[in-house]
Design a protein around this motif. Structure first.
Motif, PDB file in Angstrom:
ATOM      1  N   ALA A 152       1.093  -1.503   0.307  1.00 37.58           N
ATOM      2  CA  ALA A 152       0.360   0.137  -0.053  1.00 37.58           C
ATOM      3  C   ALA A 152       0.625   1.079  -0.089  1.00 37.58           C
ATOM      4  O   ALA A 152       0.444   2.529   0.032  1.00 37.58           O
ATOM      5  N   ARG A 169      -1.437   2.948   5.107  1.00 35.99           N
ATOM      6  CA  ARG A 169      -2.935   2.208   4.920  1.00 35.99           C
ATOM      7  C   ARG A 169      -2.418   0.716   4.759  1.00 35.99           C
ATOM      8  O   ARG A 169      -0.975   0.323   4.718  1.00 35.99           O
ATOM      9  N   ASN A 171      -3.020  -2.998   2.415  1.00 36.27           N
ATOM     10  CA  ASN A 171      -3.872  -3.111   1.235  1.00 36.27           C
ATOM     11  C   ASN A 171      -3.749  -5.255   2.280  1.00 36.27           C
ATOM     12  O   ASN A 171      -3.324  -5.895   2.787  1.00 36.27           O
ATOM     13  N   GLU A 180      -8.324  -1.302   0.574  1.00 29.05           N
ATOM     14  CA  GLU A 180      -7.411  -1.100   0.934  1.00 29.05           C
ATOM     15  C   GLU A 180      -8.316  -0.835   2.393  1.00 29.05           C
ATOM     16  O   GLU A 180      -9.097  -0.149   2.561  1.00 29.05           O
TER      17      GLU A 180
END
Length: 224
Positions: A152, A169, A171, A180
């Motif tokens: 991410a 973030r 994934n 996400e």
């Protein structure tokens, strides 16, 4: 039992909800059939958990063609226990039941695992082999963030001058594709990068810019 469905709390992540839905669909609803929640008791639940530990298909232990017993892990069985306990707790709050019998059942004990990390020589051989593909080698080199967090990452999250990486973030795979989400640790955090890592990331970015130049486009800071 089929009438008492577990309502997942809103703060659960999408991937967690999908996992719980699968456990309900695969392991809770099929054997419960038309069993009423009031008919459950601690002994029945503990026998159910024990059978799952022997075979996730709840077979009777008799050999049959094409079947191999595959036990559920204790962690998965504990999740099933928590789902059932939560469903019955909601039924008690809504006055459909007087007592939550799952509270009296004992959840399976967690299994202790002995980690077996690679030694220094093994790790060195692994990294050396990975560098046959620069992207794969760099992925293994970035051992601080989790795999979902690394995938991410965007170029705007890297401060090359100060040698800082900000993890925002993560994934996660879902049935609909990659989603996400917030990192497991919550708020964004900053990781310090050593000179070698900054150099490797700089080379990786330059390689990406060269590929974009060949295609007549500009590398955006919003891409990985």
């Amino acid at each position: 039992m089929a009438r008492v469905r577990h309502r997942l709390r809103r703060h659960r992540s999408h991937t967690t909800r999908e996992r719980y839905d699968d456990l309900i669909r695969l392991h809770i609803l099929p054997p419960s059939g038309d069993l009423q929640a009031a008919e459950l008791d601690a002994e029945l639940l503990e026998r159910f958990y024990a059978r799952l530990h022997r075979c996730r298909s709840l077979c009777k232990g008799k050999a049959r063609a094409g079947h191999t017993c595959r036990p559920l892990s204790s962690s998965t069985t504990r999740k099933i226990h928590y789902i059932i306990r939560g469903a019955l707790a909601r039924a008690v709050r809504w006055r459909h039941l007087g007592v939550n019998k799952a509270e009296m059942a004992i959840a399976p004990s967690p299994q202790r695992t002995e980690p077996d990390p690679p030694g220094a020589d093994e790790a060195a051989r692994l990294l050396n082999a990975a560098w046959s593909g620069p992207e794969w080698g760099l992925l293994l080199w970035l051992t601080g963030p989790r795999r979902g967090e690394v995938s991410a990452l965007r170029w705007r999250h890297i401060d090359f001058e100060r040698g800082l990486l900000t993890v925002h973030r993560s994934n996660a795979p879902t049935k609909a594709g990659i989603m996400e989400k917030q990192t497991r640790t919550g708020p964004a955090r900053m990781n310090a990068l050593d000179e070698d890592t900054v150099e490797l990331l700089t080379t990786h970015r330059q390689r990406g810019e060269s590929r974009c130049d060949e295609l007549g486009i500009t590398l955006s800071s919003s891409v990985a």
